[in-house]
Scaffold this active site. Structure first.
Site, PDB file in Angstrom:
ATOM      1  N   HIS A 273      26.119 -37.045  -1.664  1.00  0.00           N
ATOM      2  CA  HIS A 273      26.268 -38.418  -2.148  1.00  0.00           C
ATOM      3  C   HIS A 273      25.686 -39.441  -1.162  1.00  0.00           C
ATOM      4  O   HIS A 273      24.660 -40.032  -1.441  1.00  0.00           O
ATOM      5  CB  HIS A 273      27.710 -38.755  -2.518  1.00  0.00           C
ATOM      6  CG  HIS A 273      28.274 -37.886  -3.582  1.00  0.00           C
ATOM      7  ND1 HIS A 273      27.643 -37.690  -4.790  1.00  0.00           N
ATOM      8  CD2 HIS A 273      29.412 -37.130  -3.627  1.00  0.00           C
ATOM      9  CE1 HIS A 273      28.344 -36.871  -5.533  1.00  0.00           C
ATOM     10  NE2 HIS A 273      29.432 -36.510  -4.847  1.00  0.00           N
ATOM     11  N   ASP A 324      26.508 -32.066  -9.972  1.00  0.00           N
ATOM     12  CA  ASP A 324      27.865 -32.440  -9.581  1.00  0.00           C
ATOM     13  C   ASP A 324      28.881 -32.238 -10.703  1.00  0.00           C
ATOM     14  O   ASP A 324      29.270 -31.126 -11.009  1.00  0.00           O
ATOM     15  CB  ASP A 324      27.866 -33.882  -9.067  1.00  0.00           C
ATOM     16  CG  ASP A 324      29.163 -34.248  -8.354  1.00  0.00           C
ATOM     17  OD1 ASP A 324      30.065 -33.395  -8.254  1.00  0.00           O
ATOM     18  OD2 ASP A 324      29.289 -35.390  -7.891  1.00  0.00           O
TER      19      ASP A 324
END
Length: 458
Positions: A273, A324
């Site tokens: 991220h 994800d």
């Protein structure tokens, strides 16, 4: 067993675009030879456009089955990652090992049909709903491996170390107890996961994943980083504003700064991220050699923020792409979303483009290189000796007519979608043909049965 041969009218090689390319794949699943200006043989598989296929560097497979369940606002005035997480915790309480295997198989199949050849599974759903281990401590890891055996995807399995409910070392909450292990039990879990991988082809890999600075203390982060010193090491970091503030208050430093100050972060690290970094942190991370694991669709879905992509790449930083939460499985859309986020932040177009390489090509080649590093997988290029992770695009599709060179990638990523993907090979295994996974019927049927049962239980 004879080598396989693929003939491409156009292929993207490390040296650039080439015409009439023959690629031979040996029985071990590696590229044996690449020839330009070749002629197709009698038993050659012919394609229009041949590309190396990226690895999906970050997946929580089980979350695919809750896609669409989180688009209503909670009781407060606004919704966030933290309220989304509560829905996720309620969902995972229902999952059995059989459910996880069926869901993982389905999402891996979708990844392959989208053009990914490998998946890096950040796997933290280890135990029973009450936190008690299964009789086989690595039961859930085994289910991920069983799904990979069915789908043929290249798998890098990252069993996750998860100790605490926050950086203050509070106990795991009700939704987290399925994740938790002390160091001794985690070491045994890692060994069990490695044993499960032995049933897969030799391109399968193990890695280590301390979940985050919130969930693993400083001492055990160092310990975990040394468990498998040659394996990939992944962790979440700097995803949310509240997370950054929690860590800053506890340590006196922002998370990326703290990590770089206290650990020898290098090319085996993949930091997931990184959407909440200062400019100084961005430069430091870029020059560390680590891979930034970007998941643009999920980061958009969760309101995480925008990665400092332009300055990061400008400093030579490496990145790759992951799905994800698996709310959507689309390689082209992940790349498109990443570029568009930079355009919205900068009010400019073609942010990642550079002299001699278009936006689509820069994005795609970065995903190849970063994904290979993060997966610990010798793939990412059509080159002799590399793992034969390959994909073909339909050169006769209306969206690609008249396109050549980088225009092919730009048209696929910005004007097309993953329906342009015709074939995918994972370590030479031809798992997608004519846009469809070779075992789709059975994999989809198992997933449908699982979802019907889960929908009734939630």
């Amino acid at each position: 067993m004879k080598s396989k041969e693929i003939f491409a009218e156009t292929a993207l090689l490390p040296s650039g675009w080439a015409q009439n390319v023959s690629v031979s794949v040996d029985p071990s699943g590696r590229i044996a030879e690449v020839r330009k200006d070749a002629q197709p043989g009698a038993f050659t598989h012919r394609v229009g456009v041949l590309l190396a296929a990226p690895a999906n560097l970050h997946s929580h497979a089980f979350q695919r089955a809750m896609a669409g369940f989180t688009e209503t606002r909670g009781s407060g005035a606004s919704d966030s990652f933290w309220t989304w997480r509560q829905v996720m915790y309620r969902f995972l309480e229902q999952l059995t090992p059989e459910d996880v295997e069926a869901i993982t198989g389905f999402v891996q199949m979708e990844m392959l049909e989208a053009g990914y050849a490998a998946s890096v599974e950040f796997h933290y759903l280890h135990h029973r709903p009450d936190g008690e281990p299964y009789a086989d401590l690595a039961e859930m890891s085994g289910r991920v491996c069983a799904a990979a055996a069915d789908t043929g995807i290249g798998l890098t399995l990252l069993p996750v170390l998860y100790q605490y409910g926050g950086i203050d070392r509070r106990p795991l909450g009700a939704g987290q107890v399925r994740f938790g292990n002390d160091p001794d039990r985690y070491a045994r879990l890692l060994e069990g996961a490695e044993a499960a991988l032995t049933g897969l082809p030799p391109d399968a890999r193990i890695g280590v994943a301390p979940h985050s600075l919130r969930a693993v203390d400083a001492e055990r982060l160092t310990w975990a980083s040394e468990l498998r010193p040659d394996a990939p090491l992944h962790m979440h970091i700097a995803e949310q504003v509240a997370e950054v503030e929690e860590i800053r208050q506890a340590t006196g430093a922002r998370p990326v700064d703290w990590l770089l100050d206290t650990h020898a972060v290098d090319g085996r690290w993949c930091l997931i991220h990184c959407t909440q970094m200062t400019e100084a942190e961005t430069v430091r991370l870029a020059t560390s050699g680590a891979v930034a694991g970007l998941c643009p669709i999920t980061e958009s879905s969760l309101g995480d923020g925008i990665f400092n992509g332009e300055s990061y790449v400008g400093q030579g930083g490496r990145f790759g792409i992951g799905s994800d939460s698996n709310i959507r499985i689309s390689l082209s859309e992940e790349l498109r979303t990443l570029e568009y986020s930079q355009r919205l932040a900068s009010s400019r177009r073609a942010v990642f483009a550079e002299a001699g390489r278009s936006t689509g090509r820069v994005l795609f080649e970065a995903a190849l290189s970063g994904g290979a590093a993060a997966a610990g997988r010798d793939c990412g290029a059509i080159e002799a000796g590399r793992v034969a992770d390959l994909l073909s695009l339909d050169a006769e599709a209306t969206g690609l007519l008249g396109r050549a060179g980088d225009q092919i990638l730009d048209s696929w990523i910005f004007a097309g979608d993953d329906r342009l993907v015709r074939d995918v090979w994972s370590a030479g295994r031809h798992v997608v043909r004519e846009g469809r996974h070779v075992a789709r019927n059975g994999i989809e049927a198992r997933y449908r049965r699982t979802i019907r049962c889960l929908t009734g239980a939630i």
